[in-house]
Design a protein around this motif. Structure first.
Motif, mmCIF file in Angstrom:
data_model
loop_
_atom_site.group_PDB
_atom_site.id
_atom_site.type_symbol
_atom_site.label_atom_id
_atom_site.label_comp_id
_atom_site.label_asym_id
_atom_site.label_seq_id
_atom_site.Cartn_x
_atom_site.Cartn_y
_atom_site.Cartn_z
ATOM 1 N N LYS A 167 34.009 33.923 65.819
ATOM 2 C CA LYS A 167 32.839 32.619 65.966
ATOM 3 C C LYS A 167 34.631 31.363 65.712
ATOM 4 N N THR A 168 35.235 30.867 66.819
ATOM 5 C CA THR A 168 35.577 29.326 66.835
ATOM 6 C C THR A 168 34.435 28.433 67.103
ATOM 7 N N GLN A 169 35.343 26.994 66.712
ATOM 8 C CA GLN A 169 35.300 25.833 67.073
ATOM 9 C C GLN A 169 33.343 26.065 67.146
ATOM 10 N N LEU A 170 32.370 26.491 66.702
ATOM 11 C CA LEU A 170 31.184 26.552 66.132
ATOM 12 C C LEU A 170 30.592 25.578 65.764
ATOM 13 N N GLY A 171 29.565 24.349 65.887
ATOM 14 C CA GLY A 171 28.674 22.751 66.045
ATOM 15 C C GLY A 171 28.072 23.445 64.908
ATOM 16 N N ILE A 172 27.873 22.179 64.030
ATOM 17 C CA ILE A 172 27.529 21.942 62.255
ATOM 18 C C ILE A 172 26.200 22.310 62.286
ATOM 19 N N GLY A 173 26.138 23.586 61.459
ATOM 20 C CA GLY A 173 24.897 24.419 61.144
ATOM 21 C C GLY A 173 24.492 25.034 62.306
ATOM 22 N N ALA A 174 26.289 25.559 62.757
ATOM 23 C CA ALA A 174 26.229 26.835 63.434
ATOM 24 C C ALA A 174 25.352 28.274 62.869
ATOM 25 N N PHE A 184 41.640 19.366 69.407
ATOM 26 C CA PHE A 184 39.985 19.662 69.757
ATOM 27 C C PHE A 184 38.831 18.578 69.456
ATOM 28 N N MET A 185 39.927 17.917 70.191
ATOM 29 C CA MET A 185 38.772 16.328 69.356
ATOM 30 C C MET A 185 37.795 15.927 70.575
ATOM 31 N N TRP A 186 37.416 16.746 71.766
ATOM 32 C CA TRP A 186 36.148 16.491 72.745
ATOM 33 C C TRP A 186 36.042 17.547 72.888
ATOM 34 N N THR A 187 36.241 18.844 72.415
ATOM 35 C CA THR A 187 35.270 19.897 72.624
ATOM 36 C C THR A 187 35.260 20.588 71.028
ATOM 37 N N ALA A 188 35.866 20.035 70.629
ATOM 38 C CA ALA A 188 34.706 20.536 68.657
ATOM 39 C C ALA A 188 35.719 19.476 68.070
ATOM 40 N N PRO A 189 34.642 17.916 68.224
ATOM 41 C CA PRO A 189 35.619 17.564 67.272
ATOM 42 C C PRO A 189 34.848 16.890 65.477
ATOM 43 N N HIS A 190 34.166 18.251 65.173
ATOM 44 C CA HIS A 190 33.473 17.908 63.762
ATOM 45 C C HIS A 190 34.709 18.421 63.361
#
Length: 298
Positions: free
Chosen positions: A66-73, A257-263
């Protein structure tokens, strides 16, 4: 005496009967920005105290599925980082670490700064020696001084606390010295001396209490600097070491990972911004609330 004068006199007497803390709080709540900052600080304190109750995941437990999941995922409020660690959990535990480092370093810095400031301000023969040492510390930019100390002691949170504490001493010492120089000229201090009171009694019971207003303001605003410095040192790899949850270290891990996972960068960055802003505006509010001329202005 006119009715207006009587009313003014009555209000003044009521204010004198109020406890100083209540007077301070009444003045502080008039500053809406300071109240907002105090609200943010209270939230951080509650997060630090009740951290285990506020999170559902271990802040250092990895889940590479579960790497680099977005907010709320998938039940992760603020997503996950590049190791699958829950960002909310790391943010909460990072708040605890930032608060502990900030409070500890400020307290140690105040103890050193107040002691040096009292001695320099009260004893003229010590003033030159102490203030030259303070000036020497001021010659180094704060963050570089902290980096130099950590380079000598090694990278760890304990050494970060020591470095930031030493960085805090000269500013506090200069503020206290200035207050002591002003207070010790007061007539009641001269009277105490003429009556044979010991220097230690005069300093602790009569001078120090009258220097507390600038010390309180300095301590509040220094908390902001300490938290920001802790994050900066951790970002540079000189503070908290992986896998410790710390806001500056989280930003350092997320920058790739600023562009792929900015959160991964935005979440701890916003947290630092809000907390530093909160302590600064509360410090400004306290400075205004502790101003003896405030009642005259109002």
């Amino acid at each position: 005496m006119t009715s207006e004068a009587l009313q003014t006199d009555k209000v003044a007497k009521e204010k004198k009967r109020e406890k100083p803390f209540l007077q301070l709080m009444k003045r502080l709540v008039k500053n809406k920005l300071a109240v907002f900052g105090l609200f943010i600080i209270i939230i951080q304190i509650l997060m630090a105290i009740f951290a285990p109750l506020l999170v559902s995941y271990n802040p250092i437990e990895q889940n590479l599925a579960k790497t680099q999941l977005g907010i709320g995922a998938e039940g992760h409020w603020l997503g996950t980082d590049n190791y699958g660690r829950d960002m909310w959990s790391r943010l909460v535990y990072g708040a605890r670490l930032s608060l502990v480092v900030g409070i500890t370093s400020v307290i140690i810095g105040l103890l050193g700064g107040i002691t040096l400031g009292l001695l320099a301000g009260y004893y003229k023969r010590l003033d030159g020696i102490i203030m030259r040492i303070v000036d020497l510390l001021f010659a180094f930019p704060g963050i570089l001084l902290a980096m130099l100390i950590i380079a000598m002691l090694g990278t760890s949170i304990i050494n970060v606390i020591i470095a930031i504490s030493i960085w805090s001493i000269p500013g506090c010492a200069r503020i206290v010295r200035g207050s002591v120089l002003s207070v010790k000229k007061q007539e009641y201090i001269l009277a105490m001396r003429s009556l044979g009171a010991k220097d230690s009694r005069i300093i602790i019971k009569h001078i120090l209490p009258n220097c507390m207003a600038p010390i309180i303001v300095f301590a509040t605003m220094r908390m902001a600097t300490s938290i920001l410095s802790t994050s900066a040192l951790s970002f540079l790899g000189l503070g908290a070491q992986p896998p410790t949850a710390e806001w500056g270290a989280m930003i350092a891990e997320g920058q790739a990972f600023m562009w792929t996972a900015p959160h991964m960068t935005i979440v701890p960055g916003v947290a630092i911004m809000l907390v530093v802003f909160a302590f600064n505006v509360v410090g400004d509010g306290l400075r205004d609330a502790l101003d003896p001329n405030m009642d005259l202005n109002n």
